[in-house]
Scaffold this motif. Sequence first.
Motif, PDB file in Angstrom:
ATOM      1  N   PHE A  21       0.802  -1.222   0.000  1.00  0.00           N
ATOM      2  CA  PHE A  21       0.000   0.000   0.000  1.00  0.00           C
ATOM      3  C   PHE A  21       0.838   1.276   0.000  1.00  0.00           C
ATOM      4  N   VAL A  22       2.171   1.157   0.027  1.00  0.00           N
ATOM      5  CA  VAL A  22       3.035   2.343   0.052  1.00  0.00           C
ATOM      6  C   VAL A  22       4.024   2.247  -1.095  1.00  0.00           C
ATOM      7  N   ILE A  75       6.114  -1.899  -7.857  1.00  0.00           N
ATOM      8  CA  ILE A  75       6.611  -2.968  -6.989  1.00  0.00           C
ATOM      9  C   ILE A  75       8.050  -3.305  -7.363  1.00  0.00           C
ATOM     10  N   ASN A  76       8.743  -3.998  -6.484  1.00  0.00           N
ATOM     11  CA  ASN A  76      10.133  -4.366  -6.737  1.00  0.00           C
ATOM     12  C   ASN A  76      10.238  -5.294  -7.940  1.00  0.00           C
ATOM     13  N   GLU A 128       6.954 -10.262   1.451  1.00  0.00           N
ATOM     14  CA  GLU A 128       6.864 -10.993   2.710  1.00  0.00           C
ATOM     15  C   GLU A 128       5.658 -10.557   3.545  1.00  0.00           C
ATOM     16  N   ILE A 129       5.417  -9.242   3.590  1.00  0.00           N
ATOM     17  CA  ILE A 129       4.303  -8.740   4.395  1.00  0.00           C
ATOM     18  C   ILE A 129       2.968  -9.139   3.760  1.00  0.00           C
ATOM     19  N   VAL A 130       2.926  -9.142   2.434  1.00  0.00           N
ATOM     20  CA  VAL A 130       1.704  -9.531   1.732  1.00  0.00           C
ATOM     21  C   VAL A 130       1.361 -10.998   2.023  1.00  0.00           C
ATOM     22  N   LEU A 181      -1.272  -4.576  -4.941  1.00  0.00           N
ATOM     23  CA  LEU A 181      -0.492  -4.260  -6.152  1.00  0.00           C
ATOM     24  C   LEU A 181      -0.845  -2.892  -6.728  1.00  0.00           C
ATOM     25  N   LYS A 182      -2.086  -2.486  -6.558  1.00  0.00           N
ATOM     26  CA  LYS A 182      -2.531  -1.261  -7.203  1.00  0.00           C
ATOM     27  C   LYS A 182      -2.898  -0.145  -6.229  1.00  0.00           C
ATOM     28  N   VAL A 183      -3.394  -0.525  -5.049  1.00  0.00           N
ATOM     29  CA  VAL A 183      -3.785   0.501  -4.070  1.00  0.00           C
ATOM     30  C   VAL A 183      -2.551   0.976  -3.333  1.00  0.00           C
TER      31      VAL A 183
END
Length: 380
Positions: A184-185, A250-251, A307-309, A377-379
């Motif tokens: 989300f960031v 994203i990475n 990992e957090i996801v 992924l999008k928010v």
Amino acid sequence: MLTWLTDLTHYFNALNVFRYITFRAAGASATALAIVAYFGPGIIAALRLKQGKGQPIRSDGPQSHLAKRGTPTMGGLMILAGVALSTILWANPKSAYVWIVLFVTLGFGAIGFYDDYLKVTKQSHAGFSGRSRLAIEAGIAMIAAYFMMCASVAPPVTSFADLGAALVAPFYTAAPATKLAAPFVNGWLIDLGWFFIPFAALVIVGAGNAVNLTDGLDGLAIVPVMIASATFGIIAYLAGNFIYAHYLGINHVTGAGELTVMAGAVLGAGLGFLWFNAPPAQIFMGDTGSLALGGMLGAISVAIKHEIVLAIVGGLFVMEAVSVIVQVVSFKTTGRRVFKMAPIHHHFEQLGWSEPQVVVRFWIIAFILALLGLTTLKVR
């Protein structure tokens, strides 16, 4: 392995489809399904003959489970065979991440197999020493984490000299793998440095044991694992593609897209296994499968920097693990139990839910959590 067919496209243009990860993921899924479906009955018959009394059933558990006595365990062997063979056949062997995640999967599977073996031969729930098991799991996970650091910083390995340079590269160059991203960031990264290794081990070992705790009812663990695998397969595909990763913020992880093929193999093998594990189960997954699949999910999440996801997508597994921790801590400190029985799926059984109700409702929760994980992924 089949990616070498792309070298023959100037003779037969149709072979160009083997360049596409999506095509190979579908091929891996179909192959794994075929392997498990074809060899499943023979494996079940052999395990039933070898194990005799099958997996021990807890006498202090729900009374409805006593009818499951004599059901063979170690069904994870079917899943691992399908996943490993399909992945090796369809994935690009040049991707280091494929081999690293396979190493974790088969390593955890071997630990689970030994644990199942002890339980069956001794007809006891004791199994493998908890501390020893966790220590070996942590060792495998830390080795995998270091190899991920090497893969993230080293150029493609084409010779033994390149391999030697890759293995020491993290000592001389900052490894992108050590950065922790927040959902989300956009652009929020924390470089864990060498602390990445114990952190990654915690994620992988935690995921392995959380899935292991979830595997307590017929079909309960395998479907959420399939849902999580499909979700991380999508994320791996996007993270491995520079254009999509840049667009989504994203990475980007070079070579991680090949993990989509492995996720596809898990989906196919899981469907094949569910055919035999649907209630009343002909075979149990056992620690052989649950530890391996959980470790695999943890390793993929670490490889693609989500990992957090994993805690969101695998929230069902987290809930199961937390229920056990809360129950144990509460009983040891106060002498009281928070739940009627842990893990929490047994709590709902004690409340009067039938086994199919618990299983299907938990599947629904897993699906909702997967959708929530994909929104990260999008928010942003």
